[in-house]
Design an enzyme around this catalytic site. Structure first.
Site, short mmCIF file in Angstrom:
data_model
loop_
_atom_site.label_atom_id
_atom_site.label_comp_id
_atom_site.label_asym_id
_atom_site.label_seq_id
_atom_site.Cartn_x
_atom_site.Cartn_y
_atom_site.Cartn_z
N GLU A 73 0.83 -1.21 0.00
CA GLU A 73 0.00 0.00 0.00
C GLU A 73 0.87 1.27 0.00
O GLU A 73 0.59 2.21 -0.74
CB GLU A 73 -0.94 0.01 1.21
CG GLU A 73 -2.02 -1.05 1.16
CD GLU A 73 -3.05 -0.83 0.06
OE1 GLU A 73 -3.24 0.32 -0.38
OE2 GLU A 73 -3.67 -1.82 -0.37
N ARG A 129 -9.44 4.12 -7.56
CA ARG A 129 -8.70 3.88 -6.32
C ARG A 129 -9.69 3.85 -5.17
O ARG A 129 -10.62 4.65 -5.13
CB ARG A 129 -7.65 4.98 -6.07
CG ARG A 129 -6.70 5.24 -7.23
CD ARG A 129 -5.98 4.04 -7.76
NE ARG A 129 -5.21 3.34 -6.74
CZ ARG A 129 -4.60 2.19 -6.93
NH1 ARG A 129 -4.67 1.58 -8.09
NH2 ARG A 129 -3.92 1.64 -5.96
N ASN A 133 1.06 3.86 -3.11
CA ASN A 133 0.74 5.28 -2.91
C ASN A 133 1.82 6.17 -3.53
O ASN A 133 1.51 7.17 -4.18
CB ASN A 133 0.60 5.61 -1.42
CG ASN A 133 -0.78 5.35 -0.88
OD1 ASN A 133 -1.70 4.98 -1.60
ND2 ASN A 133 -0.93 5.56 0.42
#
Length: 145
Positions: free
Chosen positions: A49, A107, A53
């Protein structure tokens, strides 16, 4: 803080192909602490994650550098994921569940929420125009063999 047992640093281009490399490298490094399968899964997901990002938000899918610095302590791993991208204007807003600046890319806006739930500590530091540092900590219970 406990005594440092080991540490490692990685640096790689912000390409989606490197996300899997990053998560496997950190998980392999953490294996020295004998974590449970669930702890490894939590770490891999959280690293994934954080790196995703940086790729999508910090660099808008252009090439930049992502750095990972992992430290092992007696029963804890600390992982820093750093980018030198565009930074986050409002960290608290960005950490809110379902918040996303990339809704056109479908997203979910759950990256920080996932990191907070899977790790024992999450700290996000960001300066607009300079980049972001995500520091995650996970206690390792030592698996029972």
């Amino acid at each position: 803080m406990e005594n440092l047992k080991n540490e490692m640093k990685l640096e790689f281009l912000s390409r989606s192909a490197n996300e899997a490399f990053a998560r496997i490298a950190v998980a392999s490094f953490c294996s020295q602490l004998d974590p449970t399968i669930e702890e490894i899964a939590d770490i891999k997901t959280s690293v994934s994650e954080a790196v995703t990002n940086a790729i999508i938000h910090a660099y808008d899918n252009t090439d930049g550098i992502i750095k990972i610095h992992s430290k092992l302590f007696e029963n804890e791993i600390e992982i820093e994921v750093v980018d030198l991208g565009k930074g986050i204007e409002n960290v608290e807003e960005a950490k809110a569940p379902l918040y996303t600046t990339k809704s056109n890319l479908e997203r979910s806006g759950m990256g920080f929420t996932i990191m907070e739930n899977f790790m024992d500590g999450l700290k996000v530091e960001s300066v607009v125009g300079l980049g972001t540092k995500i520091t995650m900590k996970k206690k390792i219970s030592k698996s029972q063999n």
